[in-house]
Design a protein around this motif. Structure first.
Motif, short mmCIF file in Angstrom:
data_model
loop_
_atom_site.label_atom_id
_atom_site.label_comp_id
_atom_site.label_asym_id
_atom_site.label_seq_id
_atom_site.Cartn_x
_atom_site.Cartn_y
_atom_site.Cartn_z
N ARG A 166 56.25 92.40 -57.52
CA ARG A 166 56.24 92.14 -56.06
C ARG A 166 56.49 93.42 -55.25
NH1 ARG A 166 61.04 90.54 -58.07
NH2 ARG A 166 62.89 91.37 -57.06
N SER A 167 56.60 94.57 -55.91
CA SER A 167 56.83 95.84 -55.22
C SER A 167 55.67 96.14 -54.28
CB SER A 167 56.96 96.99 -56.21
OG SER A 167 58.06 96.81 -57.06
N ASP A 168 56.03 96.58 -53.08
CA ASP A 168 55.01 96.97 -52.11
C ASP A 168 55.12 98.47 -51.84
OD1 ASP A 168 57.18 97.27 -50.38
OD2 ASP A 168 56.71 95.50 -49.19
N CYS A 169 54.34 98.97 -50.90
CA CYS A 169 54.31 100.41 -50.62
C CYS A 169 55.66 100.91 -50.12
CB CYS A 169 53.22 100.73 -49.61
SG CYS A 169 51.57 100.47 -50.28
N ASP A 170 56.37 100.11 -49.33
CA ASP A 170 57.69 100.52 -48.87
C ASP A 170 58.66 100.68 -50.04
OD1 ASP A 170 56.92 100.59 -46.20
OD2 ASP A 170 57.59 98.55 -45.81
N ASP A 171 58.64 99.71 -50.96
CA ASP A 171 59.51 99.78 -52.14
C ASP A 171 59.20 101.01 -52.99
OD1 ASP A 171 60.63 97.28 -51.44
OD2 ASP A 171 59.15 96.19 -52.65
N MET A 172 57.90 101.24 -53.21
CA MET A 172 57.50 102.38 -54.03
C MET A 172 57.80 103.70 -53.31
SD MET A 172 54.06 101.03 -55.94
CE MET A 172 53.17 100.61 -54.45
N GLY A 173 57.67 103.71 -51.99
CA GLY A 173 58.00 104.90 -51.22
C GLY A 173 59.46 105.27 -51.34
N LEU A 174 60.34 104.27 -51.28
CA LEU A 174 61.77 104.52 -51.46
C LEU A 174 62.06 105.08 -52.85
CD1 LEU A 174 63.29 101.35 -49.76
CD2 LEU A 174 63.43 103.71 -48.94
N LEU A 175 61.37 104.54 -53.85
CA LEU A 175 61.57 104.99 -55.23
C LEU A 175 61.08 106.43 -55.40
CD1 LEU A 175 62.46 104.49 -58.10
CD2 LEU A 175 60.27 103.37 -58.51
N VAL A 176 59.89 106.74 -54.90
CA VAL A 176 59.37 108.10 -55.00
C VAL A 176 60.29 109.08 -54.27
CG1 VAL A 176 57.49 109.63 -54.27
CG2 VAL A 176 56.98 107.50 -55.45
N HIS A 177 60.75 108.68 -53.09
CA HIS A 177 61.67 109.55 -52.34
C HIS A 177 62.93 109.81 -53.16
CE1 HIS A 177 63.32 111.39 -48.72
NE2 HIS A 177 64.47 110.87 -49.11
N ALA A 178 63.47 108.78 -53.79
CA ALA A 178 64.68 108.95 -54.61
C ALA A 178 64.41 109.85 -55.82
CB ALA A 178 65.20 107.59 -55.06
N LEU A 179 63.22 109.74 -56.41
CA LEU A 179 62.88 110.59 -57.55
C LEU A 179 62.69 112.05 -57.13
CD1 LEU A 179 60.35 108.23 -59.37
CD2 LEU A 179 62.62 108.88 -60.20
N LEU A 180 62.12 112.25 -55.96
CA LEU A 180 61.89 113.61 -55.47
C LEU A 180 63.14 114.26 -54.89
CD1 LEU A 180 58.44 113.11 -53.70
CD2 LEU A 180 58.87 114.28 -55.89
N HIS A 181 64.06 113.44 -54.38
CA HIS A 181 65.26 113.94 -53.70
C HIS A 181 66.51 113.25 -54.25
CE1 HIS A 181 62.52 115.80 -50.85
NE2 HIS A 181 61.91 114.63 -50.76
N PRO A 182 66.82 113.43 -55.53
CA PRO A 182 67.97 112.72 -56.11
C PRO A 182 69.30 113.11 -55.48
CG PRO A 182 67.15 114.38 -57.63
CD PRO A 182 66.18 114.32 -56.48
N GLU A 183 69.37 114.30 -54.88
CA GLU A 183 70.62 114.75 -54.27
C GLU A 183 70.98 113.93 -53.04
OE1 GLU A 183 67.27 116.77 -52.22
OE2 GLU A 183 67.76 116.44 -54.32
N GLU A 184 70.03 113.21 -52.48
CA GLU A 184 70.30 112.41 -51.28
C GLU A 184 70.85 111.03 -51.61
OE1 GLU A 184 66.91 112.26 -48.74
OE2 GLU A 184 66.69 114.43 -48.73
N GLY A 185 70.90 110.67 -52.88
CA GLY A 185 71.30 109.32 -53.26
C GLY A 185 72.78 109.04 -53.22
N ASP A 186 73.61 109.98 -53.57
CA ASP A 186 75.05 109.78 -53.63
C ASP A 186 75.77 110.96 -53.00
OD1 ASP A 186 74.94 107.39 -55.11
OD2 ASP A 186 74.79 108.51 -57.00
N ASP A 187 76.94 110.68 -52.42
CA ASP A 187 77.76 111.79 -51.94
C ASP A 187 78.64 112.27 -53.09
OD1 ASP A 187 79.88 110.02 -52.15
OD2 ASP A 187 80.09 109.71 -49.99
N ASP A 188 79.53 113.20 -52.86
CA ASP A 188 80.36 113.76 -53.92
C ASP A 188 81.29 112.74 -54.56
OD1 ASP A 188 79.21 116.24 -53.60
OD2 ASP A 188 80.75 116.95 -52.20
N ASN A 189 81.56 111.63 -53.87
CA ASN A 189 82.45 110.60 -54.41
C ASN A 189 81.70 109.48 -55.10
OD1 ASN A 189 84.73 111.93 -53.37
ND2 ASN A 189 84.34 111.05 -51.34
N GLY A 190 80.37 109.62 -55.26
CA GLY A 190 79.60 108.59 -55.92
C GLY A 190 79.21 107.44 -55.00
#
Length: 111
Positions: A19-43
């Motif tokens: 059921r993944s759509d373009c928005d879902d896949m866009g979020l995933l690609v963004h997370a794969l390309l920019h993993p540093e934006e996913g968590d702060d220093d405290n997790g």
């Protein structure tokens, strides 16, 4: 499998919900390309709408035709719709190419 325009893979093979759509896949690609934006220093998760501007993407699936030719079909709704309309096997790896969507400001003037 997500690939950029040059064919370079981003991440490993992934199992995505059908059921993944373009928005879902866009979020995933963004997370794969920019993993540093996913968590702060405290997790703590920092991926809320107010923390980061996301780059919009369009997605194209490489589809093998019965005559042996390959086409790239734009994903416009969900993976389920794509799989059904293009008669793609869910057992095969689906190669998805992502393209950054450039949003241009509206400059149309009203007379």
């Amino acid at each position: 499998q997500f690939n950029n325009r040059d064919g370079d893979s981003v991440g490993n093979h992934l199992d995505l919900p059908i059921r993944s759509d373009c928005d879902d896949m866009g979020l995933l690609v963004h997370a794969l390309l920019h993993p540093e934006e996913g968590d702060d220093d405290n997790g703590n998760d920092t991926n809320d709408a107010s923390s980061t501007a996301r780059t919009p993407y369009t997605f194209y699936a490489r589809v093998q035709r019965s005559d042996g030719n390959e086409d790239e079909i734009e994903v416009t709704t969900t993976l389920a719709d794509l799989i059904t309309s293009q008669q793609i096997s869910t057992e095969d790896v689906l190669e998805l190419t992502y393209h950054r969507t450039i949003l241009l400001p509206c400059t149309e003037s009203v007379p």
